[in-house]
Design a protein around this motif. Structure first.
Motif, PDB file in Angstrom:
ATOM      1  N   PHE A 274      47.452  37.235  44.906  1.00  0.00           N
ATOM      2  CA  PHE A 274      48.268  36.628  43.844  1.00  0.00           C
ATOM      3  C   PHE A 274      47.832  35.163  43.685  1.00  0.00           C
ATOM      4  O   PHE A 274      47.705  34.432  44.668  1.00  0.00           O
ATOM      5  CB  PHE A 274      49.747  36.721  44.241  1.00  0.00           C
ATOM      6  CG  PHE A 274      50.693  36.104  43.252  1.00  0.00           C
ATOM      7  CD1 PHE A 274      50.577  36.373  41.896  1.00  0.00           C
ATOM      8  CD2 PHE A 274      51.700  35.241  43.662  1.00  0.00           C
ATOM      9  CE1 PHE A 274      51.452  35.809  40.977  1.00  0.00           C
ATOM     10  CE2 PHE A 274      52.583  34.673  42.754  1.00  0.00           C
ATOM     11  CZ  PHE A 274      52.447  34.955  41.401  1.00  0.00           C
ATOM     12  N   CYS A 275      47.608  34.760  42.463  1.00  0.00           N
ATOM     13  CA  CYS A 275      47.095  33.413  42.178  1.00  0.00           C
ATOM     14  C   CYS A 275      48.061  32.340  42.680  1.00  0.00           C
ATOM     15  O   CYS A 275      49.190  32.237  42.207  1.00  0.00           O
ATOM     16  CB  CYS A 275      46.889  33.252  40.673  1.00  0.00           C
ATOM     17  SG  CYS A 275      46.542  31.560  40.180  1.00  0.00           S
ATOM     18  N   ILE A 276      47.602  31.522  43.617  1.00  0.00           N
ATOM     19  CA  ILE A 276      48.497  30.522  44.216  1.00  0.00           C
ATOM     20  C   ILE A 276      48.834  29.411  43.220  1.00  0.00           C
ATOM     21  O   ILE A 276      49.837  28.714  43.370  1.00  0.00           O
ATOM     22  CB  ILE A 276      47.891  29.964  45.528  1.00  0.00           C
ATOM     23  CG1 ILE A 276      49.021  29.477  46.437  1.00  0.00           C
ATOM     24  CG2 ILE A 276      46.893  28.840  45.256  1.00  0.00           C
ATOM     25  CD1 ILE A 276      48.817  29.686  47.882  1.00  0.00           C
ATOM     26  N   PRO A 420      35.097  27.042  40.522  1.00  0.00           N
ATOM     27  CA  PRO A 420      35.660  27.518  39.245  1.00  0.00           C
ATOM     28  C   PRO A 420      36.516  28.767  39.427  1.00  0.00           C
ATOM     29  O   PRO A 420      36.449  29.435  40.459  1.00  0.00           O
ATOM     30  CB  PRO A 420      34.415  27.849  38.412  1.00  0.00           C
ATOM     31  CG  PRO A 420      33.314  28.045  39.393  1.00  0.00           C
ATOM     32  CD  PRO A 420      33.659  27.276  40.632  1.00  0.00           C
ATOM     33  N   CYS A 421      37.343  29.059  38.421  1.00  0.00           N
ATOM     34  CA  CYS A 421      38.136  30.292  38.422  1.00  0.00           C
ATOM     35  C   CYS A 421      37.515  31.271  37.441  1.00  0.00           C
ATOM     36  O   CYS A 421      37.180  30.893  36.321  1.00  0.00           O
ATOM     37  CB  CYS A 421      39.577  29.996  37.997  1.00  0.00           C
ATOM     38  SG  CYS A 421      40.572  31.496  37.865  1.00  0.00           S
ATOM     39  N   PHE A 422      37.370  32.519  37.865  1.00  0.00           N
ATOM     40  CA  PHE A 422      36.827  33.562  36.983  1.00  0.00           C
ATOM     41  C   PHE A 422      37.916  34.562  36.585  1.00  0.00           C
ATOM     42  O   PHE A 422      37.631  35.628  36.085  1.00  0.00           O
ATOM     43  CB  PHE A 422      35.698  34.322  37.695  1.00  0.00           C
ATOM     44  CG  PHE A 422      34.551  33.441  38.102  1.00  0.00           C
ATOM     45  CD1 PHE A 422      33.564  33.114  37.189  1.00  0.00           C
ATOM     46  CD2 PHE A 422      34.485  32.920  39.382  1.00  0.00           C
ATOM     47  CE1 PHE A 422      32.500  32.295  37.558  1.00  0.00           C
ATOM     48  CE2 PHE A 422      33.428  32.092  39.755  1.00  0.00           C
ATOM     49  CZ  PHE A 422      32.438  31.780  38.851  1.00  0.00           C
ATOM     50  N   HIS A 478      47.302  35.614  48.967  1.00  0.00           N
ATOM     51  CA  HIS A 478      47.147  34.785  47.769  1.00  0.00           C
ATOM     52  C   HIS A 478      45.695  34.418  47.533  1.00  0.00           C
ATOM     53  O   HIS A 478      44.961  34.137  48.480  1.00  0.00           O
ATOM     54  CB  HIS A 478      47.991  33.513  47.926  1.00  0.00           C
ATOM     55  CG  HIS A 478      49.446  33.817  48.076  1.00  0.00           C
ATOM     56  ND1 HIS A 478      50.055  33.958  49.302  1.00  0.00           N
ATOM     57  CD2 HIS A 478      50.398  34.069  47.144  1.00  0.00           C
ATOM     58  CE1 HIS A 478      51.336  34.267  49.121  1.00  0.00           C
ATOM     59  NE2 HIS A 478      51.567  34.345  47.823  1.00  0.00           N
ATOM     60  N   CYS A 479      45.317  34.425  46.260  1.00  0.00           N
ATOM     61  CA  CYS A 479      43.988  33.925  45.899  1.00  0.00           C
ATOM     62  C   CYS A 479      44.042  32.410  45.970  1.00  0.00           C
ATOM     63  O   CYS A 479      44.942  31.776  45.429  1.00  0.00           O
ATOM     64  CB  CYS A 479      43.610  34.372  44.485  1.00  0.00           C
ATOM     65  SG  CYS A 479      42.019  33.665  43.971  1.00  0.00           S
ATOM     66  N   MET A 480      43.078  31.835  46.686  1.00  0.00           N
ATOM     67  CA  MET A 480      42.954  30.371  46.759  1.00  0.00           C
ATOM     68  C   MET A 480      41.500  29.998  46.494  1.00  0.00           C
ATOM     69  O   MET A 480      41.005  28.977  46.984  1.00  0.00           O
ATOM     70  CB  MET A 480      43.388  29.871  48.140  1.00  0.00           C
ATOM     71  CG  MET A 480      44.820  30.210  48.493  1.00  0.00           C
ATOM     72  SD  MET A 480      45.277  29.677  50.159  1.00  0.00           S
ATOM     73  CE  MET A 480      45.750  27.999  49.863  1.00  0.00           C
ATOM     74  N   ALA A 481      40.820  30.863  45.723  1.00  0.00           N
ATOM     75  CA  ALA A 481      39.367  30.750  45.592  1.00  0.00           C
ATOM     76  C   ALA A 481      38.909  29.414  45.015  1.00  0.00           C
ATOM     77  O   ALA A 481      37.864  28.894  45.410  1.00  0.00           O
ATOM     78  CB  ALA A 481      38.841  31.901  44.749  1.00  0.00           C
ATOM     79  N   CYS A 482      39.684  28.843  44.095  1.00  0.00           N
ATOM     80  CA  CYS A 482      39.243  27.568  43.507  1.00  0.00           C
ATOM     81  C   CYS A 482      39.353  26.427  44.525  1.00  0.00           C
ATOM     82  O   CYS A 482      38.790  25.352  44.316  1.00  0.00           O
ATOM     83  CB  CYS A 482      40.018  27.259  42.226  1.00  0.00           C
ATOM     84  SG  CYS A 482      41.793  27.398  42.427  1.00  0.00           S
ATOM     85  N   LEU A 483      40.045  26.685  45.634  1.00  0.00           N
ATOM     86  CA  LEU A 483      40.183  25.669  46.685  1.00  0.00           C
ATOM     87  C   LEU A 483      39.222  25.935  47.844  1.00  0.00           C
ATOM     88  O   LEU A 483      38.726  25.016  48.482  1.00  0.00           O
ATOM     89  CB  LEU A 483      41.618  25.661  47.227  1.00  0.00           C
ATOM     90  CG  LEU A 483      42.730  25.656  46.181  1.00  0.00           C
ATOM     91  CD1 LEU A 483      44.094  25.844  46.821  1.00  0.00           C
ATOM     92  CD2 LEU A 483      42.697  24.362  45.384  1.00  0.00           C
TER      93      LEU A 483
HETATM   94  S1  SF4 Z   1      40.626  30.923  41.584  1.00  0.00           S
HETATM   95 FE1  SF4 Z   1      42.417  29.527  41.653  1.00  0.00          FE
HETATM   96  S2  SF4 Z   1      43.286  29.565  39.595  1.00  0.00           S
HETATM   97 FE2  SF4 Z   1      41.881  31.331  39.756  1.00  0.00          FE
HETATM   98  S3  SF4 Z   1      43.149  33.056  40.375  1.00  0.00           S
HETATM   99 FE3  SF4 Z   1      42.371  32.152  42.260  1.00  0.00          FE
HETATM  100  S4  SF4 Z   1      43.920  30.607  42.870  1.00  0.00           S
HETATM  101 FE4  SF4 Z   1      44.322  31.182  40.748  1.00  0.00          FE
END
Ligand code: SF4
Length: 494
Positions: A274-276, A420-422, A478-483
């Motif tokens: 889940f997008c944080i 970046p976020c995809f 949780h998705c934290m990929a942009c971090l």
């Molecule tokens: S990359 Fe960042 S903005 Fe994109 S879904 Fe994941 S947490 Fe949300």
């Protein structure tokens, strides 16, 4: 981001009220998308006809009360969408959702929140099949996948015309991430969340006399259902709705006039993602995710930030309004008093991208007035929820210093965004991200601030997870990929 919404009246409830419910719910979801808005309604009698109002602009610009009432006067179900584009043509009117396709079973309307990471391969696959596409949007690809699945499926003689739940399983199998999806046929609505649960989606029951938050907490509210509602966020549920639950990752829920039914749950469930950033910035503070209100998480982020990045100062403040909860949390934990330093003029519209610093400053000063008496001679801790490009922070720091601030210390209630976020959020290429390859001192110097500090990844994670009730949400992630750069699926693999 996009905001999606659907509502269907219970059996026996006469049509006539959906226009006003839809208008209010889409207005409540306005923060998720301001480029365009659309509504599609069905009378439940004709599988080849939908009523529709769609246009560019805010909900209040697109929908006129009289037109809405007359267009949807006969509707028993309605689907709505606020658009914020990250994929596809920003200004093309045919990108405005809900998207309607003419399938073998009649018309099908689709409202999509998210962005498909395998969009390029899906697009070329569909084009190679000889299907022409009329937009650049990935939502049209979803429409085509559903349409093909319907055509491929051998329908038995006794299969219900409006039931396409089997065909929708194809979407789940073919598309990994990211989508929360509403699909409407002439007599029902399906709510679908990708297997990672990347984008939010919740369901409620319309019950006169009910209260959404109270009922979410104690499960009360037993009057006869008036209808069923599904939306990106619980803030879009009317005050007389009972919050039932979130759609689960990998689930297809069917909503008809007789109730809500789980039709499918994928057997291939990965760790949820889940997008944080829904907690950090995107969602409204009063929305509920994973059993907790977003406001609580934001306040806790501010409190942890005060512990992790303390600085001696005279006041704590914020750039109104999105970081208000975090700044109050920082003030509470640090013991430094909270004081407003900026007045926000809510009547100023969009600020356009300006070519130089003077013009950018002038556009920001139209939006914010400085409360000079609160700032002058003070050491200010300025709390923000997140910083992506950092276009405006330098201007605000300069403004505060011009009005006499002795020191300005920026404290960010989330970690640096460095990837970046995809998956549907406009977090751009790394070259546009302020925190990439820069030290904290470099960033402070770029803003003209006395110091910059961010919340740690662990601090954010703990702030979010502390309020989730493990018995009700045994599987969280949780998705934290942009971090962190750890994507739920490899975005470079398609
Ligand atoms: S990359 Fe960042 S903005 Fe994109 S879904 Fe994941 S947490 Fe949300």
């Amino acid at each position: 981001m996009c905001g999606i919404f659907g509502c269907i009246l219970a059996s026996g409830v006469p049509p006539g009220c959906l226009a006003s419910i839809a208008n209010d719910s889409l207005t409540a979801l306005q923060h998720r998308g301001t480029e365009s808005s659309g509504l599609v309604g069905t009378s439940g009698k004709d599988n080849d006809h939908f009523d529709m109002v769609r246009g560019k602009g805010l909900v209040r610009d697109v929908f006129n009360e009289d037109v809405l009432k007359s267009t949807f006067n006969e509707s028993i179900a309605i689907l709505g969408h606020n658009r914020y584009s990250t994929a596809g043509m920003k200004d093309a009117i045919n990108c405005v959702q809900p998207f309607v396709v003419h399938a073998v079973v009649g018309r099908v309307a689709i409202a999509h929140n998210g962005e498909l990471v395998n969009v390029a391969s899906k697009r070329s696959e569909i084009l190679k099949r000889g299907v022409g596409l009329s937009t650049d949007t990935d939502s049209e690809l979803i429409a085509q996948i559903i349409s093909k699945a319907i055509a491929d499926h051998v329908r038995s003689d006794n299969s219900e015309l409006g039931d396409i739940s089997k065909e929708l399983e194809t979407v789940m199998e073919e598309v990994d991430i990211s989508y929360s999806l509403l699909v409407m046929t002439y007599d029902r609505i399906y709510a679908i969340r990708d297997r990672y649960g990347n984008r939010p989606l919740c369901i409620g029951t319309l019950r006169p006399g009910a209260n959404a938050l109270k009922n979410a907490q104690n499960g009360s509210g037993q009057s006869a259902p008036f209808g069923y509602i599904v939306a990106s966020e619980s803030c879009a549920l009317p005050s007389f709705a009972k919050f039932d639950r979130e759609v689960r990752p990998g689930e297809i829920v069917e909503i008809t006039r007789t109730g809500i039914k789980e039709r499918y749950r994928s057997a291939r469930l990965p760790t949820p993602a889940f997008c944080i950033f829904e907690y950090v910035y995107f969602a409204r503070s009063d929305s509920l995710f994973e059993g907790q209100q977003v406001h609580r998480v934001r306040r806790e982020c501010g409190m942890r930030l005060a512990k992790e990045a303390h600085i001696d100062a005279d006041i704590v403040s914020t750039v109104p309004d999105s970081a208000t909860a975090a700044s109050h949390g920082y003030a509470q934990k640090s013991g430094i008093p909270y004081e407003d330093v900026l007045y926000r003029n809510s009547y100023v519209g969009r600020s356009f991208i300006q070519p130089n610093t003077e013009l950018r400053q002038s556009s920001i000063t139209k939006k914010f007035g400085v409360l000079t008496q609160n700032v002058s001679g003070k050491r200010v801790v300025l709390v923000d929820d997140s910083i992506v490009r950092g276009n405006t922070m330098g201007i605000i720091v300069r403004l505060l210093k011009q009005h006499g601030a002795k020191e300005v210390h920026i404290r960010v209630a989330s970690p640096p965004i460095v990837h970046p976020c995809f998956m549907g959020i406009n977090i751009p290429d790394t070259k546009d991200l302020i925190a990439v390859n820069k030290s904290l001192e470099d960033i402070a110097a770029e803003f003209g601030a006395d110091s910059v500090q961010y919340l740690s990844v662990q601090g954010l994670k703990e702030s979010v997870q502390r309020g989730i009730e493990a018995s009700k949400y045994p599987q969280v992630g949780h998705c934290m990929a942009c971090l962190t750069g750890e994507y739920p699926v490899d975005p470079y693999d398609f």
